[in-house]
Design a protein around this motif. Sequence first.
Motif, PDB file in Angstrom:
ATOM      1  N   GLY A 173      45.168  69.090  51.827  1.00 44.29           N
ATOM      2  CA  GLY A 173      45.586  69.826  53.014  1.00 44.29           C
ATOM      3  C   GLY A 173      45.565  71.307  52.672  1.00 44.29           C
ATOM      4  O   GLY A 173      46.548  71.835  52.154  1.00 44.29           O
ATOM      5  N   ALA A 174      44.442  71.967  52.912  1.00 44.94           N
ATOM      6  CA  ALA A 174      44.239  73.337  52.447  1.00 44.94           C
ATOM      7  C   ALA A 174      43.605  74.165  53.548  1.00 44.94           C
ATOM      8  O   ALA A 174      42.890  73.641  54.404  1.00 44.94           O
ATOM      9  CB  ALA A 174      43.354  73.343  51.202  1.00 44.94           C
ATOM     10  N   PRO A 192      43.083  69.116  57.451  1.00 48.02           N
ATOM     11  CA  PRO A 192      43.774  70.207  58.151  1.00 48.02           C
ATOM     12  C   PRO A 192      44.549  69.680  59.356  1.00 48.02           C
ATOM     13  O   PRO A 192      44.367  68.536  59.781  1.00 48.02           O
ATOM     14  CB  PRO A 192      42.613  71.096  58.614  1.00 48.02           C
ATOM     15  CG  PRO A 192      41.527  70.106  58.903  1.00 48.02           C
ATOM     16  CD  PRO A 192      41.681  68.997  57.882  1.00 48.02           C
ATOM     17  N   SER A 193      45.395  70.522  59.901  1.00 44.89           N
ATOM     18  CA  SER A 193      46.105  70.222  61.139  1.00 44.89           C
ATOM     19  C   SER A 193      45.526  71.065  62.265  1.00 44.89           C
ATOM     20  O   SER A 193      45.206  72.246  62.067  1.00 44.89           O
ATOM     21  CB  SER A 193      47.604  70.521  60.995  1.00 44.89           C
ATOM     22  OG  SER A 193      48.188  69.685  60.026  1.00 44.89           O
ATOM     23  N   ARG A 201      37.796  77.010  64.830  1.00 41.93           N
ATOM     24  CA  ARG A 201      37.733  77.491  63.454  1.00 41.93           C
ATOM     25  C   ARG A 201      37.133  76.472  62.495  1.00 41.93           C
ATOM     26  O   ARG A 201      36.937  76.758  61.311  1.00 41.93           O
ATOM     27  CB  ARG A 201      39.143  77.891  62.970  1.00 41.93           C
ATOM     28  CG  ARG A 201      39.681  79.133  63.671  1.00 41.93           C
ATOM     29  CD  ARG A 201      41.089  79.456  63.210  1.00 41.93           C
ATOM     30  NE  ARG A 201      41.168  79.633  61.749  1.00 41.93           N
ATOM     31  CZ  ARG A 201      42.317  79.719  61.077  1.00 41.93           C
ATOM     32  NH1 ARG A 201      43.464  79.645  61.735  1.00 41.93           N
ATOM     33  NH2 ARG A 201      42.312  79.882  59.775  1.00 41.93           N
ATOM     34  N   LEU A 202      36.847  75.287  62.983  1.00 45.71           N
ATOM     35  CA  LEU A 202      36.277  74.254  62.119  1.00 45.71           C
ATOM     36  C   LEU A 202      34.887  74.606  61.579  1.00 45.71           C
ATOM     37  O   LEU A 202      34.598  74.338  60.405  1.00 45.71           O
ATOM     38  CB  LEU A 202      36.230  72.910  62.854  1.00 45.71           C
ATOM     39  CG  LEU A 202      37.580  72.241  63.121  1.00 45.71           C
ATOM     40  CD1 LEU A 202      37.392  71.004  63.979  1.00 45.71           C
ATOM     41  CD2 LEU A 202      38.262  71.871  61.807  1.00 45.71           C
ATOM     42  N   LEU A 226      39.354  64.826  57.832  1.00 42.72           N
ATOM     43  CA  LEU A 226      40.436  64.227  58.601  1.00 42.72           C
ATOM     44  C   LEU A 226      41.102  65.316  59.432  1.00 42.72           C
ATOM     45  O   LEU A 226      40.970  66.504  59.128  1.00 42.72           O
ATOM     46  CB  LEU A 226      41.454  63.562  57.665  1.00 42.72           C
ATOM     47  CG  LEU A 226      40.900  62.530  56.677  1.00 42.72           C
ATOM     48  CD1 LEU A 226      40.635  63.174  55.322  1.00 42.72           C
ATOM     49  CD2 LEU A 226      41.860  61.352  56.509  1.00 42.72           C
ATOM     50  N   TYR A 227      41.841  64.912  60.462  1.00 46.61           N
ATOM     51  CA  TYR A 227      42.409  65.916  61.368  1.00 46.61           C
ATOM     52  C   TYR A 227      43.768  65.442  61.850  1.00 46.61           C
ATOM     53  O   TYR A 227      43.899  64.361  62.441  1.00 46.61           O
ATOM     54  CB  TYR A 227      41.471  66.112  62.556  1.00 46.61           C
ATOM     55  CG  TYR A 227      41.430  67.508  63.148  1.00 46.61           C
ATOM     56  CD1 TYR A 227      41.856  68.628  62.455  1.00 46.61           C
ATOM     57  CD2 TYR A 227      40.897  67.700  64.422  1.00 46.61           C
ATOM     58  CE1 TYR A 227      41.773  69.896  62.999  1.00 46.61           C
ATOM     59  CE2 TYR A 227      40.799  68.975  64.983  1.00 46.61           C
ATOM     60  CZ  TYR A 227      41.242  70.071  64.261  1.00 46.61           C
ATOM     61  OH  TYR A 227      41.150  71.341  64.818  1.00 46.61           O
TER      62      TYR A 227
END
Length: 285
Positions: A173-174, A192-193, A201-202, A226-227
């Motif tokens: 998670g960075a 990421p969240s 921004r992906l 993953l999201y």
Amino acid sequence: MPDYGHDLQFGVILLPEAASPAAATRLAEAADTAGLDLLSVPDHPYRPDLLDAWTVLSVVAARTERLRVFPNVANLPLRPPAVLARSAASLDLLTGGRTELALGAGAYWDDIAAQGGPRYTPGEAFDALTEAIEVVRALWTPGPPATVPGTHHRLTGTPPGPFPVHRMEIWLGALGPRMLRLIGRTADGWLPSMTRIPPDRLPAANALIDDAARKAGRSPGEIRRLYNLPGIPSGSTGEWAEQLAELALTHGMSAFLLSVDSADAVRLFAREVAPRVRELVAARR
């Protein structure tokens, strides 16, 4: 950005509140029954209002049959990576291969320091995460006693084991550029969240990961995306499914984790949204 072709997976994020200890297991059982793939629990060891993440994951795994479980994400500054490696491998053995590991470099440094943990600078947090990945993988690899040099985390002739049942992945998670490049070089997945990295921004973030992967001799397709989703959006379930399908086909996101607080939300996601996303993606592929 490309579709990396990964299988689609769907899961939930449970917030295990200490005031309602049975709620997490009820929601986990609902997710398992509904046919979801993944279940995750945030790891905030400094919050007295939350149950310990690893304890919750262990209980939840014992109460379910098919869900793969993982911390979202493990708080590395308060969980030494050698102990974390053995804990995750132990749970994988106990669950028959239903455990993954997601790591975070740390945040909320005042709370971490107040509990006796380190207060890293961004550079130190990056170095500590890099070293932790090496430590974890060394202890998951059969062989002679492991040695990993490091400033923050190290092994000096430590016997490896226990070993996971399956090839357990390490997801990070960075957010920052250096961390994204680290994912490209060494990690199995990026987590990421949406609240921190919205869809617009992906592309830039994925480009950093992909470029680093190629420079390291890896295919970008080796890295799952993953999201974390904040909750049920407004609009119809069909519109929501179309949005997730577009994230998969345009940005390569292939696992979606929904923050839930009710069994109804679990069932809606599992039985109405997930199948439709799979249909849309299969048709386009």
